[in-house]
Design a protein around this motif. Structure first.
Motif, short mmCIF file in Angstrom:
data_model
loop_
_atom_site.label_atom_id
_atom_site.label_comp_id
_atom_site.label_asym_id
_atom_site.label_seq_id
_atom_site.Cartn_x
_atom_site.Cartn_y
_atom_site.Cartn_z
N LEU A 22 0.31 -1.41 0.60
CA LEU A 22 0.14 -0.01 0.30
C LEU A 22 0.99 1.62 0.24
N ILE A 23 2.01 1.23 0.94
CA ILE A 23 2.80 1.94 1.04
C ILE A 23 3.66 2.41 -0.64
N ARG A 24 4.08 1.65 -1.32
CA ARG A 24 3.98 2.01 -2.50
C ARG A 24 3.22 2.57 -3.36
N VAL A 25 2.22 2.38 -3.69
CA VAL A 25 1.05 1.93 -4.69
C VAL A 25 0.17 3.47 -4.57
N PHE A 26 0.14 3.72 -2.91
CA PHE A 26 -0.30 5.27 -2.66
C PHE A 26 0.48 5.87 -2.52
N SER A 27 1.84 5.47 -2.53
CA SER A 27 3.06 6.84 -2.41
C SER A 27 2.78 7.30 -4.02
N GLN A 33 -0.87 12.48 2.99
CA GLN A 33 -2.24 13.35 3.93
C GLN A 33 -1.44 14.83 3.98
N GLU A 34 -2.26 15.81 4.49
CA GLU A 34 -2.34 16.63 4.32
C GLU A 34 -2.47 17.15 6.08
N ILE A 35 -1.32 18.46 6.08
CA ILE A 35 -1.89 18.59 7.79
C ILE A 35 -2.47 20.24 7.67
N ARG A 36 -3.01 20.24 9.41
CA ARG A 36 -3.09 21.20 9.44
C ARG A 36 -2.03 21.99 9.49
N GLU A 37 -2.74 23.84 8.83
CA GLU A 37 -1.89 24.85 9.14
C GLU A 37 -1.32 25.18 10.91
N GLU A 38 -1.68 24.76 11.55
CA GLU A 38 -2.79 25.27 12.79
C GLU A 38 -2.00 24.21 13.66
N GLY A 39 -1.45 23.27 13.36
CA GLY A 39 -1.01 21.88 14.02
C GLY A 39 0.52 22.45 14.62
N PRO A 40 1.09 21.17 15.19
CA PRO A 40 2.34 21.87 15.45
C PRO A 40 3.24 22.15 14.65
N GLN A 41 4.64 22.82 14.02
CA GLN A 41 5.01 22.70 13.31
C GLN A 41 6.05 21.57 12.66
N GLY A 42 6.50 21.25 14.07
CA GLY A 42 7.30 19.90 13.53
C GLY A 42 6.72 18.86 12.68
N HIS A 43 5.30 18.64 12.69
CA HIS A 43 4.44 17.95 11.44
C HIS A 43 4.04 18.33 10.25
N LYS A 44 4.83 19.93 10.18
CA LYS A 44 5.09 19.86 8.57
C LYS A 44 5.44 19.07 7.14
N SER A 45 7.10 17.77 7.89
CA SER A 45 7.44 17.30 7.72
C SER A 45 7.24 16.51 6.65
N LYS A 46 5.46 16.05 7.83
CA LYS A 46 5.55 14.68 7.54
C LYS A 46 4.22 14.92 6.32
N ARG A 47 4.14 15.85 6.06
CA ARG A 47 2.90 15.75 4.69
C ARG A 47 3.51 15.42 3.51
N GLY A 48 2.49 14.47 3.37
CA GLY A 48 2.91 13.67 1.58
C GLY A 48 3.00 12.03 2.13
N THR A 49 3.33 11.77 3.79
CA THR A 49 3.14 10.75 4.47
C THR A 49 1.80 10.05 3.54
N PRO A 50 2.00 8.52 2.68
CA PRO A 50 0.53 7.96 2.46
C PRO A 50 0.05 7.80 3.84
N ALA A 255 6.94 7.70 10.92
CA ALA A 255 5.63 6.88 10.06
C ALA A 255 5.91 6.56 8.54
N LYS A 256 5.89 5.13 7.98
CA LYS A 256 6.05 5.53 6.93
C LYS A 256 4.51 5.10 5.58
N ILE A 257 4.10 5.28 6.95
CA ILE A 257 2.34 5.15 6.29
C ILE A 257 0.75 5.43 7.39
N PHE A 258 0.43 6.77 7.25
CA PHE A 258 -0.55 6.71 8.02
C PHE A 258 -1.77 6.07 8.16
N MET A 259 -2.68 5.58 9.14
CA MET A 259 -3.85 4.73 9.31
C MET A 259 -5.18 5.54 8.47
N GLY A 260 -4.95 7.02 8.84
CA GLY A 260 -6.75 7.70 8.39
C GLY A 260 -7.24 7.54 9.12
#
Length: 361
Positions: A22-27, A33-50, A255-260
Motif C-alpha cells: 500500500l505504501i508503494r501504491v499510495f505513494s 496526508q495533508e497537515i493542518r496549518e494550525e498544528g504543531p510545526q514539527g508535523h509539517k515534515s509529515k506532509r505527503g506521507t501516504p 511513520a511510513k504510512i498513516f492509518m487515516g
C-alpha cells in the motif's frame, strides 16, 4: 484457543506484508496526508506521507477471521463457523472504515485537511449505527440470546436499566459515534492510535475468551456470562489485534504510512461493537480510557474557549499540548502507550474482581 492464535497470526502476517504494498501504491498515486496549518510545526515534515493505511488493518482483520474459520473447518474442528455476533462486529468496522476511506479520499483529491463535511460524516455514521443497532437485536440463538442486549451493561447486564428499541438505537448511535471519534482524535501521532488500539483489542481477546469459558450455555451458574458468541468475538478481536500490530511495524515513528480516518473509524467501531456484544459498555470506558480522555480534552477545550475565550490546553487533542510543552513526539507516544496499558490492565482487573465477587474465580 487455536482459532484465536491462527486469527492473530494471519492478521499480523497479512498486515505486515500488505502494508508495504500500500505504501508503494499510495505513494505512486500521490495519496499523501495533508497537515493542518494550525498544528504543531514539527508535523509539517509529515506532509505527503501516504495515508489510508487503515485499508491494511481492515483487510488483514477480515482475512484473519475467515482464514481461522476455514482452517478450523479443514481440521475438522467442532467450531460452528462464523457467527452473527462476529459478522456484525466485522460489518460495523468495515462500514465505518468505508466512511473514513471516503473522508480520506476527499482530503487527498481536494488537497486539504478536511474531507467529508460534518453533515455527510454524521449521516454516514448514523446509517451504519442504525443498521447495526437494528441487526444486533436480531439473530437470537436457541437459548434466546441476541448479539447485544437492550440492558445497559457493565460486566453483565444491569437488569434495572432497560432500553426500549428506539432508545437502544439512539444509544447505539451515540456509542458508535463517540468511540469512532475518540479513536480518530487520538490518531495524531505516529503509532499512537494503532498501539493503543492493539492493547484494547488484546484486552477484549482475554475478556471474550474468559466469557466463553464461563458461558451460561456451557456452565450455568451464578457467575456465568450471557453472551451469545464469546469465542467468535475473541477470534474477531485477535484478528484485529494482529492486524494492528502488523500495521504498527510501518506506522511507528517515523511513520511510513498513516492509518487515516479509514483506520481510526474502523478501530473505534471495533471497540464499540465488542463492548456491546460482550455486554461491557461501561467497562469499555475504563479499558479504552486513553481514547476517552483524548475526546474529553477536545470537548473541554471547545467548551472553555467558547465560555472564557481562553484555552485550557495549548492545543487539543491534548497529546499536542505535551508536544508544544517541549516533549519529543516519541516521548509522548511511549508515555501515552503506558497510560493505555494501565487502563487496559485496570479494566481487566475490574472484570476479574467482579467475577471473584460472585464466587466464580
Amino acid at each position: 484457543m487455536i482459532s484465536i492464535l491462527i486469527a492473530a497470526s494471519i492478521g499480523l502476517l497479512i498486515s505486515i506484508l500488505f502494508t508495504p504494498y500500500l505504501i508503494r501504491v499510495f505513494s505512486k498515486q500521490g495519496f499523501g496526508q495533508e497537515i493542518r496549518e494550525e498544528g504543531p510545526q514539527g508535523h509539517k515534515s509529515k506532509r505527503g506521507t501516504p495515508t489510508m493505511g487503515g485499508v491494511a488493518i481492515i483487510v488483514a482483520m477480515v482475512v484473519g477471521y475467515f482464514a481461522a474459520h476455514i482452517i478450523d473447518w479443514v481440521r475438522g474442528s467442532r467450531s460452528d463457523g462464523p457467527t452473527a455476533s462476529g459478522l456484525l462486529v466485522l460489518f460495523l468496522a468495515v462500514a465505518l472504515g468505508l466512511v473514513g476511506f471516503l473522508d480520506d479520499f476527499i482530503k487527498i483529491r481536494k488537497q486539504r485537511n478536511l474531507g467529508l463535511n460534518k453533515t455527510a460524516k454524521l449521516v454516514g455514521q448514523l446509517v451504519v449505527a442504525v443498521a447495526f443497532g437494528i441487526l444486533v437485536l436480531q439473530f437470537a440463538d436457541e437459548n434466546g440470546l441476541t448479539p447485544a442486549s437492550q440492558h445497559l451493561s457493565y460486566v453483565r447486564d444491569l437488569t434495572l436499566i432497560f432500553l426500549p428499541v428506539p432508545v437502544f438505537i439512539i444509544f447505539t448511535y451515540l456509542l458508535i459515534s463517540a468511540w469512532s471519534n475518540a479513536v480518530n482524535f487520538t490518531d495524531g501521532l505516529d503509532g499512537l492510535a494503532g498501539g493503543a488500539g492493539a492493547m484494547v483489542l488484546a484486552t477484549y481477546v482475554v475478556i471474550s475468551f474468559w466469557q466463553a469459558r464461563l458461558s451460561c450455555v456451557e456452565t450455568p451458574q451464578a457467575a456465568c456470562y450471557d453472551v451469545r458468541d464469546p469465542l467468535d468475538l475473541a477470534v474477531v478481536a485477535a484478528a484485529a489485534t494482529g492486524a494492528c500490530v502488523g500495521f504498527l511495524w510501518w506506522n511507528a515513528a517515523p511513520a511510513k504510512i498513516f492509518m487515516g480516518d479509514t483506520g481510526s473509524l474502523a478501530l473505534g467501531g471495533l471497540v464499540a461493537g465488542l463492548s456491546m456484544t460482550t455486554r461491557t459498555e461501561l467497562l469499555a470506558i475504563v479499558i479504552g480510557g486513553l481514547f476517552v480522555v483524548e475526546m474529553i480534552s477536545v470537548v473541554a477545550q471547545i467548551a472553555v474557549f467558547r465560555t472564557t475565550r481562553r484555552r485550557l490546553f495549548r492545543m487539543a487533542p491534548f497529546h499536542h499540548h505535551f508536544e508544544l510543552a517541549g516533549w519529543a513526539e516519541t516521548t509522548v507516544i511511549i508515555r501515552f502507550w503506558l497510560l493505555a496499558a494501565i487502563c487496559c490492565m485496570f479494566g481487566l482487573g475490574l472484570f476479574y474482581s467482579e467475577q471473584l465477587g460472585l464466587g466464580g474465580g
